[in-house]
Design a protein around this motif. Structure first.
Motif, mmCIF file in Angstrom:
data_model
loop_
_atom_site.group_PDB
_atom_site.id
_atom_site.type_symbol
_atom_site.label_atom_id
_atom_site.label_comp_id
_atom_site.label_asym_id
_atom_site.label_seq_id
_atom_site.Cartn_x
_atom_site.Cartn_y
_atom_site.Cartn_z
ATOM 1 N N MET A 27 -22.099 6.169 9.272
ATOM 2 C CA MET A 27 -21.413 5.043 8.679
ATOM 3 C C MET A 27 -22.345 3.839 8.605
ATOM 4 O O MET A 27 -22.481 3.228 7.565
ATOM 5 C CB MET A 27 -20.165 4.724 9.498
ATOM 6 N N ALA A 28 -22.963 3.491 9.711
ATOM 7 C CA ALA A 28 -23.835 2.318 9.726
ATOM 8 C C ALA A 28 -25.012 2.507 8.776
ATOM 9 O O ALA A 28 -25.432 1.560 8.106
ATOM 10 C CB ALA A 28 -24.321 2.048 11.145
ATOM 11 N N ALA A 29 -25.536 3.725 8.680
ATOM 12 C CA ALA A 29 -26.665 3.982 7.790
ATOM 13 C C ALA A 29 -26.259 3.832 6.326
ATOM 14 O O ALA A 29 -26.970 3.202 5.543
ATOM 15 C CB ALA A 29 -27.220 5.377 8.041
ATOM 16 N N VAL A 30 -25.132 4.387 5.974
ATOM 17 C CA VAL A 30 -24.658 4.320 4.589
ATOM 18 C C VAL A 30 -24.401 2.872 4.185
ATOM 19 O O VAL A 30 -24.683 2.469 3.065
ATOM 20 C CB VAL A 30 -23.381 5.173 4.408
ATOM 21 N N LEU A 31 -23.887 2.076 5.113
ATOM 22 C CA LEU A 31 -23.592 0.671 4.828
ATOM 23 C C LEU A 31 -24.787 -0.235 5.103
ATOM 24 O O LEU A 31 -24.657 -1.455 5.093
ATOM 25 C CB LEU A 31 -22.379 0.226 5.654
ATOM 26 N N GLU A 32 -25.938 0.365 5.364
ATOM 27 C CA GLU A 32 -27.175 -0.365 5.634
ATOM 28 C C GLU A 32 -27.005 -1.389 6.759
ATOM 29 O O GLU A 32 -27.534 -2.493 6.706
ATOM 30 C CB GLU A 32 -27.695 -1.019 4.354
ATOM 31 N N GLY A 33 -26.216 -1.023 7.766
ATOM 32 C CA GLY A 33 -25.996 -1.886 8.920
ATOM 33 C C GLY A 33 -25.036 -3.028 8.691
ATOM 34 O O GLY A 33 -24.759 -3.809 9.595
ATOM 35 N N ASN A 34 -24.504 -3.152 7.492
ATOM 36 C CA ASN A 34 -23.594 -4.248 7.157
ATOM 37 C C ASN A 34 -22.148 -3.817 7.387
ATOM 38 O O ASN A 34 -21.404 -3.560 6.451
ATOM 39 C CB ASN A 34 -23.820 -4.676 5.706
ATOM 40 N N VAL A 35 -21.748 -3.741 8.650
ATOM 41 C CA VAL A 35 -20.412 -3.287 9.021
ATOM 42 C C VAL A 35 -19.673 -4.459 9.663
ATOM 43 O O VAL A 35 -20.147 -5.049 10.627
ATOM 44 C CB VAL A 35 -20.488 -2.104 10.022
ATOM 45 N N ASP A 36 -18.519 -4.810 9.121
ATOM 46 C CA ASP A 36 -17.740 -5.930 9.664
ATOM 47 C C ASP A 36 -16.984 -5.541 10.921
ATOM 48 O O ASP A 36 -16.892 -6.325 11.857
ATOM 49 C CB ASP A 36 -16.738 -6.446 8.629
ATOM 50 N N ALA A 37 -16.418 -4.336 10.926
ATOM 51 C CA ALA A 37 -15.626 -3.891 12.072
ATOM 52 C C ALA A 37 -15.418 -2.385 11.985
ATOM 53 O O ALA A 37 -15.488 -1.801 10.907
ATOM 54 C CB ALA A 37 -14.270 -4.588 12.100
ATOM 55 N N VAL A 38 -15.178 -1.798 13.138
ATOM 56 C CA VAL A 38 -14.787 -0.393 13.228
ATOM 57 C C VAL A 38 -13.303 -0.402 13.574
ATOM 58 O O VAL A 38 -12.898 -0.999 14.569
ATOM 59 C CB VAL A 38 -15.591 0.347 14.316
ATOM 60 N N LEU A 39 -12.478 0.217 12.726
ATOM 61 C CA LEU A 39 -11.033 0.226 12.939
ATOM 62 C C LEU A 39 -10.586 1.575 13.487
ATOM 63 O O LEU A 39 -10.996 2.613 12.988
ATOM 64 C CB LEU A 39 -10.304 -0.047 11.625
ATOM 65 N N VAL A 40 -9.728 1.525 14.496
ATOM 66 C CA VAL A 40 -9.147 2.736 15.072
ATOM 67 C C VAL A 40 -7.638 2.616 14.900
ATOM 68 O O VAL A 40 -7.032 1.634 15.338
ATOM 69 C CB VAL A 40 -9.511 2.883 16.568
ATOM 70 N N THR A 41 -7.043 3.611 14.242
ATOM 71 C CA THR A 41 -5.604 3.573 13.991
ATOM 72 C C THR A 41 -4.973 4.904 14.384
ATOM 73 O O THR A 41 -5.659 5.829 14.792
ATOM 74 C CB THR A 41 -5.307 3.321 12.496
ATOM 75 N N GLY A 42 -3.688 4.987 14.202
ATOM 76 C CA GLY A 42 -2.967 6.227 14.432
ATOM 77 C C GLY A 42 -2.573 6.432 15.875
ATOM 78 O O GLY A 42 -2.707 5.554 16.730
ATOM 79 N N GLY A 43 -2.099 7.620 16.163
ATOM 80 C CA GLY A 43 -1.613 7.952 17.491
ATOM 81 C C GLY A 43 -2.695 7.896 18.554
ATOM 82 O O GLY A 43 -2.438 7.510 19.692
ATOM 83 N N MET A 44 -3.938 8.248 18.190
ATOM 84 C CA MET A 44 -5.005 8.242 19.189
ATOM 85 C C MET A 44 -5.290 6.841 19.707
ATOM 86 O O MET A 44 -5.825 6.679 20.796
ATOM 87 C CB MET A 44 -6.274 8.870 18.640
ATOM 88 N N ALA A 45 -4.936 5.828 18.960
ATOM 89 C CA ALA A 45 -5.195 4.456 19.381
ATOM 90 C C ALA A 45 -4.312 4.045 20.560
ATOM 91 O O ALA A 45 -4.564 3.017 21.189
ATOM 92 C CB ALA A 45 -4.999 3.498 18.209
ATOM 93 N N TYR A 46 -3.301 4.830 20.883
ATOM 94 C CA TYR A 46 -2.464 4.546 22.060
ATOM 95 C C TYR A 46 -3.171 4.956 23.357
ATOM 96 O O TYR A 46 -2.814 4.485 24.428
ATOM 97 C CB TYR A 46 -1.140 5.306 21.982
ATOM 98 N N SER A 47 -4.157 5.823 23.265
ATOM 99 C CA SER A 47 -4.833 6.330 24.450
ATOM 100 C C SER A 47 -5.941 5.373 24.894
ATOM 101 O O SER A 47 -6.947 5.206 24.194
ATOM 102 C CB SER A 47 -5.443 7.705 24.169
ATOM 103 N N GLU A 48 -5.767 4.769 26.056
ATOM 104 C CA GLU A 48 -6.790 3.859 26.578
ATOM 105 C C GLU A 48 -8.108 4.596 26.815
ATOM 106 O O GLU A 48 -9.183 4.037 26.595
ATOM 107 C CB GLU A 48 -6.305 3.205 27.870
ATOM 108 N N LYS A 49 -8.022 5.844 27.249
ATOM 109 C CA LYS A 49 -9.229 6.633 27.500
ATOM 110 C C LYS A 49 -10.018 6.863 26.208
ATOM 111 O O LYS A 49 -11.233 6.683 26.170
ATOM 112 C CB LYS A 49 -8.863 7.974 28.143
ATOM 113 N N VAL A 50 -9.309 7.250 25.152
ATOM 114 C CA VAL A 50 -9.969 7.490 23.868
ATOM 115 C C VAL A 50 -10.584 6.202 23.339
ATOM 116 O O VAL A 50 -11.743 6.177 22.903
ATOM 117 C CB VAL A 50 -8.976 8.089 22.837
ATOM 118 N N VAL A 51 -9.822 5.121 23.398
ATOM 119 C CA VAL A 51 -10.317 3.838 22.890
ATOM 120 C C VAL A 51 -11.540 3.386 23.692
ATOM 121 O O VAL A 51 -12.530 2.924 23.122
ATOM 122 C CB VAL A 51 -9.202 2.772 22.909
#
Length: 73
Positions: A1-25
């Motif tokens: 992702m970072a390579a394709v965007l040439e390092g110009n990444v504003d944020a990484v978004l995590v959504t869905g059911g997995m975002a409820y897991s503190e361990k995963v996050v």
């Protein structure tokens, strides 16, 4: 992702059911926050959003869009 965007990444978004897991996050943060700040939006609203989009098309409020798949020659 970072390579394709040439390092110009504003944020990484995590959504869905997995975002409820503190361990995963926590583990995702360990591996991804060097790219950009991480924002977490727990919830499983993807199917609802898809259904609402279908109803808008059926009601004539918006036109259906084709995403992905083979391109026409």
């Amino acid at each position: 992702m970072a390579a394709v965007l040439e390092g110009n990444v504003d944020a990484v978004l995590v959504t869905g059911g997995m975002a409820y897991s503190e361990k995963v996050v926590r583990r995702l943060r360990e591996h991804l926050e060097w790219i950009a700040p991480m924002k977490v939006y727990p919830g499983e609203d993807e199917l609802r959003a898809l259904a609402e989009g279908v109803f808008r098309v059926l009601d004539g409020e918006e036109q259906a869009k084709r995403v992905g798949g083979p391109t026409e020659a």
